[in-house]
Design a protein around this motif. Structure first.
Motif, PDB file in Angstrom:
ATOM      1  N   LEU A   1       0.825  -1.209   0.000  1.00 18.25           N
ATOM      2  CA  LEU A   1       0.000   0.000   0.000  1.00 18.25           C
ATOM      3  C   LEU A   1       0.857   1.256   0.000  1.00 18.25           C
ATOM      4  O   LEU A   1       0.565   2.215  -0.724  1.00 18.25           O
ATOM      5  CB  LEU A   1      -0.930  -0.008   1.219  1.00 18.25           C
ATOM      6  N   ILE A   2       1.910   1.266   0.797  1.00 16.14           N
ATOM      7  CA  ILE A   2       2.748   2.463   0.861  1.00 16.14           C
ATOM      8  C   ILE A   2       3.546   2.632  -0.427  1.00 16.14           C
ATOM      9  O   ILE A   2       3.698   3.751  -0.933  1.00 16.14           O
ATOM     10  CB  ILE A   2       3.652   2.411   2.100  1.00 16.14           C
ATOM     11  N   ILE A   3       4.060   1.532  -0.995  1.00 15.40           N
ATOM     12  CA  ILE A   3       4.792   1.634  -2.261  1.00 15.40           C
ATOM     13  C   ILE A   3       3.841   2.074  -3.380  1.00 15.40           C
ATOM     14  O   ILE A   3       4.205   2.896  -4.231  1.00 15.40           O
ATOM     15  CB  ILE A   3       5.479   0.303  -2.589  1.00 15.40           C
ATOM     16  N   GLY A   4       2.606   1.570  -3.390  1.00 13.47           N
ATOM     17  CA  GLY A   4       1.624   2.014  -4.382  1.00 13.47           C
ATOM     18  C   GLY A   4       1.275   3.484  -4.225  1.00 13.47           C
ATOM     19  O   GLY A   4       1.133   4.207  -5.206  1.00 13.47           O
ATOM     20  N   SER A   5       1.164   3.947  -2.986  1.00 14.59           N
ATOM     21  CA  SER A   5       0.879   5.372  -2.751  1.00 14.59           C
ATOM     22  C   SER A   5       2.055   6.235  -3.185  1.00 14.59           C
ATOM     23  O   SER A   5       1.863   7.320  -3.748  1.00 14.59           O
ATOM     24  CB  SER A   5       0.588   5.604  -1.273  1.00 14.59           C
ATOM     25  N   ALA A   6       3.268   5.757  -2.918  1.00 21.15           N
ATOM     26  CA  ALA A   6       4.441   6.526  -3.333  1.00 21.15           C
ATOM     27  C   ALA A   6       4.559   6.565  -4.851  1.00 21.15           C
ATOM     28  O   ALA A   6       4.925   7.598  -5.427  1.00 21.15           O
ATOM     29  CB  ALA A   6       5.704   5.922  -2.720  1.00 21.15           C
TER      30      ALA A   6
END
Length: 137
Positions: A71-76
């Motif tokens: 989720l965090i890599i996708g948001s970044a």
């Protein structure tokens, strides 16, 4: 609105086409053998956790930590300056399942459970720093 739906439907159909091609390739290469009775084999995995805590750690790493990291890599990746906002969100949405699947495979297949945990933790930290920089700018 029509353009956004076109992008979503087009990317969904592209993923469906790749999935069907992969399924057909696997189905065509299946080797059919005549059935014969065999002795029951006990399935053994290459990686056997020695302690119950190690097995729980591997399971938590494969479920919760991979979800958070993806989720965090996708948001970044959605925050990358690669065009209009709709394209960035689409890129972030397409990256998310691929990263999640890759991280789950990595965390379950690595014989040492610390490497995936440290790798995902560092990816979470670096992506969080990138998101903080993008929000500050």
């Amino acid at each position: 609105m029509a353009l956004n739906l076109g992008v979503l439907i087009g990317s969904t159909l592209a993923f469906l086409a790749f999935s069907l091609c992969g399924f057909i390739a696997v189905a065509l290469n299946v080797e059919r053998r005549p059935y014969r009775k065999r002795q029951a084999r006990i399935a053994s995995s290459d990686v056997k956790p020695q302690h119950r805590g190690q097995a729980w750690g591997r399971g938590l790493s494969a479920s919760i930590l991979t979800m958070i990291a993806a989720l965090i890599i996708g948001s970044a990746s959605a925050g990358l300056p690669l065009g209009p906002a709709a394209d960035r969100v689409t890129i972030g949405g397409m990256v998310l399942p691929l990263v999640w699947a890759g991280l789950i495979i990595w965390s379950l297949s690595d014989p040492r459970s610390r490497r995936p945990i440290f790798g995902m933790s560092s990816a979470i930290i670096l992506s969080g720093i990138f998101i903080a920089i993008e929000l500050a700018a």
